[in-house]
Design an enzyme around this catalytic site. Structure first.
Site, PDB file in Angstrom:
ATOM      1  N   CYS A  94      36.123  38.998  48.353  1.00 58.75           N
ATOM      2  CA  CYS A  94      36.114  37.837  47.463  1.00 58.75           C
ATOM      3  C   CYS A  94      35.891  38.348  46.041  1.00 58.75           C
ATOM      4  O   CYS A  94      35.999  39.552  45.801  1.00 58.75           O
ATOM      5  CB  CYS A  94      35.063  36.811  47.880  1.00 58.75           C
ATOM      6  N   THR A  95      35.582  37.484  45.109  1.00 58.13           N
ATOM      7  CA  THR A  95      35.514  37.895  43.701  1.00 58.13           C
ATOM      8  C   THR A  95      34.401  38.899  43.427  1.00 58.13           C
ATOM      9  O   THR A  95      34.641  39.979  42.889  1.00 58.13           O
ATOM     10  CB  THR A  95      35.326  36.660  42.798  1.00 58.13           C
TER      11      THR A  95
END
Length: 343
Positions: free
Chosen positions: A201-202
């Site tokens: 994810c980020t």
């Protein structure tokens, strides 16, 4: 200062002028931790006062379960920020994830909000051990593992994030929220419980909860990218390696994205030409997030439709009345279609 500074007191235009007139360079970073915070409201006020004194700007969510922060700080205050955070027992030693790009106006104010959860996941944490997370892989380990035969790569971000950038061969669930995505991923992988699964994810926080959830559901080999795409991009560039993440990394500040590679993976929702530029519709009653190329931005005056374009030209007070009446826009914006290049 006779009264403690515990909230922002200025409008956006004033804040922007203040940020741009400050000659100091700023560094953008994020950090998170799942940790018990006994009194989030008191914690919030104390943290706000301390961060404000350092000139910190950004968005921080606090809950009993922990903290999730995206901030910017003057470069010459970075060391003091590190010292401050380490002085707080719940946050001592927390990993600072420096952004790929630093933009002065990424954040215009400091906002710290107390929430029920630091990430809206829709889960009842009492039903499983949220601390029993997957195996953390360093960016280099993750990079190498991507080439192992049979591994399954899953993007744990929302569809509007993954459309502009993602790892090669990753599963990209078509979910608009993390809450929607968790059961969707469980269903997609239901026949793969013995396979090696790589989550990313980020910055890492969504994978932290997702990996624990999947392990609770019987998945045996769950791994996650430590520090997320942000850390991967920085380390791969520093090592001179070819990135296996293609395109742009969506970020939740005014930049709306950090360019990782020159690949453009999606198209303008309006004209269909390749573009990876996200924008929010200028009609504040709509404010939909969509991909819009510079040409359509100029033609549509930053709006998603002719209807929103006409509303955005109305006097401010008339727009406010429309929003209060529930008329967000004259027609729903379902005409906007998310597309990947070549799909």
């Amino acid at each position: 200062m006779s009264k403690k500074q515990l909230c922002n007191r200025y409008d956006k235009e004033t804040l922007l002028k203040q940020v741009l007139s400050d000659p100091r360079e700023r560094r953008v970073l994020s950090f998170y931790r799942y940790v018990l915070i006994g009194n989030p409201k008191e914690f919030r006020d104390s943290l706000y006062e301390s961060l404000f004194e350092l000139g910190t700007l950004g968005r921080i969510y606090l809950a009993h379960e922990g903290i999730n922060a995206q901030v910017s700080v003057p470069v010459d205050e970075y060391g003091r920020l590190r010292t401050l955070i380490d002085s707080i027992p719940e946050l001592s030693g927390i990993y600072f994830n420096d952004a790929v790009e630093d933009k002065k106006e990424s954040f215009l104010k400091l906002a710290i909000k107390v929430k029920n959860k630091v990430v809206a996941d829709g889960l009842d944490d009492s039903t499983f051990n949220a601390s029993d997370v997957g195996t953390h892989l360093s960016p280099l380990e993750f990079h190498k593992t991507l080439d192992e035969p049979g591994v399954i790569i899953v993007d744990m971000r929302n569809n509007y994030e993954s459309e502009v950038g993602h790892f090669e061969n990753a599963i990209l669930p078509d979910a608009g929220t993390f809450r929607e995505e968790l059961p969707m991923v469980e269903d997609i992988l239901k026949e793969e419980k013995d396979k090696k699964i790589l989550l990313y994810c980020t910055g890492g926080i969504r994978c932290e909860k997702a990996s624990a959830y999947l392990k609770h559901k019987g998945f045996e080999k769950v791994h996650q990218l430590r520090g997320g795409i942000i850390s991967y991009a920085k380390e791969i560039e520093e090592r001179g390696l070819q990135s296996k993440f293609k395109g742009k990394n969506f970020v939740f500040d005014d930049r709306l994205g950090e360019k990782i590679t020159s690949d453009i993976l999606t198209v303008c929702y309006q004209c269909g030409n390749p573009s990876d530029r996200h924008a929010n519709c200028a009609n504040l009653g709509c404010h939909v997030l969509f991909v819009q190329c510079p040409s359509c931005q100029e033609k549509m005056e930053n709006c998603c439709s002719e209807e929103c374009k006409s509303i955005a030209k109305l006097p401010t007070e008339e727009q406010k009345l429309l929003r209060k009446s529930g008329r967000r826009h004259l027609y729903p914006t379902h005409h906007l279609t998310r597309k990947l290049v070549g799909k």
